[in-house]
Design a protein around this motif. Structure first.
Motif: not given
Length: 293
Positions: A261-263, A290-291
């Motif tokens: 999810k982007g992390r 984190d993203s």
């Protein structure tokens, strides 16, 4: 490579015993001086799972032994949420005995290879960052003629093909599913402009693909993408992973980030350092970004 990277932890410390020379060239312990006993090295607990390692290695061997022209193969299993490496196998064919393969360290961490179509996922992500409605566009696959204007104003055309069949227009999702070179390039050119390579490169940079990755096994090189150019062929080829190299594990790290999810997680190979009785140091999962998007 764990032994080399953590040599200072595993090595321990030499001790010393003062000795005194007496008659007849005989050495005896010097009881008046302090003896320093040697210290055992610490133990390293790695993230590898022996069962997953066994499965990965056997699967890799089956895959590469079935292809007569393959020199080597690499398989890495990463735990999505933590970045922990659960299995890593690098097999190289023995030139003297083509049916035999041996373990080699260089591929997963050190070998840089042209990513090819695996890089289309990064291009798709770059496209999604710029296009508000990713279902609206239609792009030619199989064959497309690109229009390109040079700095001097000269208009050039480049006809590129996936297959020697009639072109058809499909959605961005279908371009990705069919792994179309000409389609993914059209998507990027639409999102960033025909002369938008610097902007496209800047977006790839935001994903962390051009950063050196510091890991427990040493530094992992970034993608060596040629930046600062408006050359059509360089721009076109980069969209589908041609004309530059990237370490294999670097590709895994950004695929894992999308699954996570982007992390974006750093690859982790060492979980604990212990002595005879207790845990001396614990390594927590490391978040690189984190993203990413």
């Amino acid at each position: 490579g764990v032994e080399a990277a953590l040599d200072s932890v595993l090595r321990g410390k030499d001790g010393s015993r003062p000795m005194r020379l007496i008659e007849h060239n005989e050495w005896i312990p010097d009881v008046e001086e302090t003896e320093i006993p040697p210290q055992d090295g610490l133990d390293v607990q790695v993230t590898l799972d022996v069962n997953i390692q066994d499965i990965a290695e056997k699967a890799l061997l089956r895959r590469i032994s079935g292809e007569s022209d393959l020199e080597a193969g690499c398989a890495i299993v990463m735990e999505t949420a933590t970045g922990a490496i659960k299995a890593i196998s690098n097999l190289r064919r023995d030139p003297a005995s083509p049916a035999n393969y041996s373990e080699s360290m260089e591929y997963a961490l050190n070998a840089t290879v042209e990513p090819g179509s695996t890089f289309k996922l990064a291009s798709l992500l770059a496209y999604l960052e710029k296009v508000p409605d990713d279902t609206a566009g239609r792009y030619e696959i199989n064959r497309h003629t690109f229009q390109f204007e040079t700095k001097s104003g000269r208009k050039l055309t480049y006809t590129k093909t996936d297959h020697n069949v009639e072109p058809i227009k499909v959605s961005a999702l279908e371009v990705f599913k069919r792994s179309s070179n000409v389609g993914i390039a059209q998507m990027i050119f639409e999102a960033y402009g025909t002369h938008g390579f610097p902007r496209y490169y800047a977006q790839l940079k935001k994903f962390g693909l051009t950063d050196t990755l510091h890991s427990q096994l040493g530094d992992i090189a970034p993608a060596r993408i040629k930046d600062g150019t408006n050359d059509f062929n360089t721009y076109y080829a980069t969209c589908f992973g041609a004309g530059f190299n990237i370490p294999i594990i670097r590709t895994l790290v950004y695929y894992n980030a999308i699954a996570n999810k982007g992390r974006m997680m750093a690859p982790q190979i060492v979980r604990y350092v212990t002595d005879t009785y207790d845990t001396v140091r614990r390594f927590e999962p490391e978040v690189l970004m984190d993203s990413i998007a």
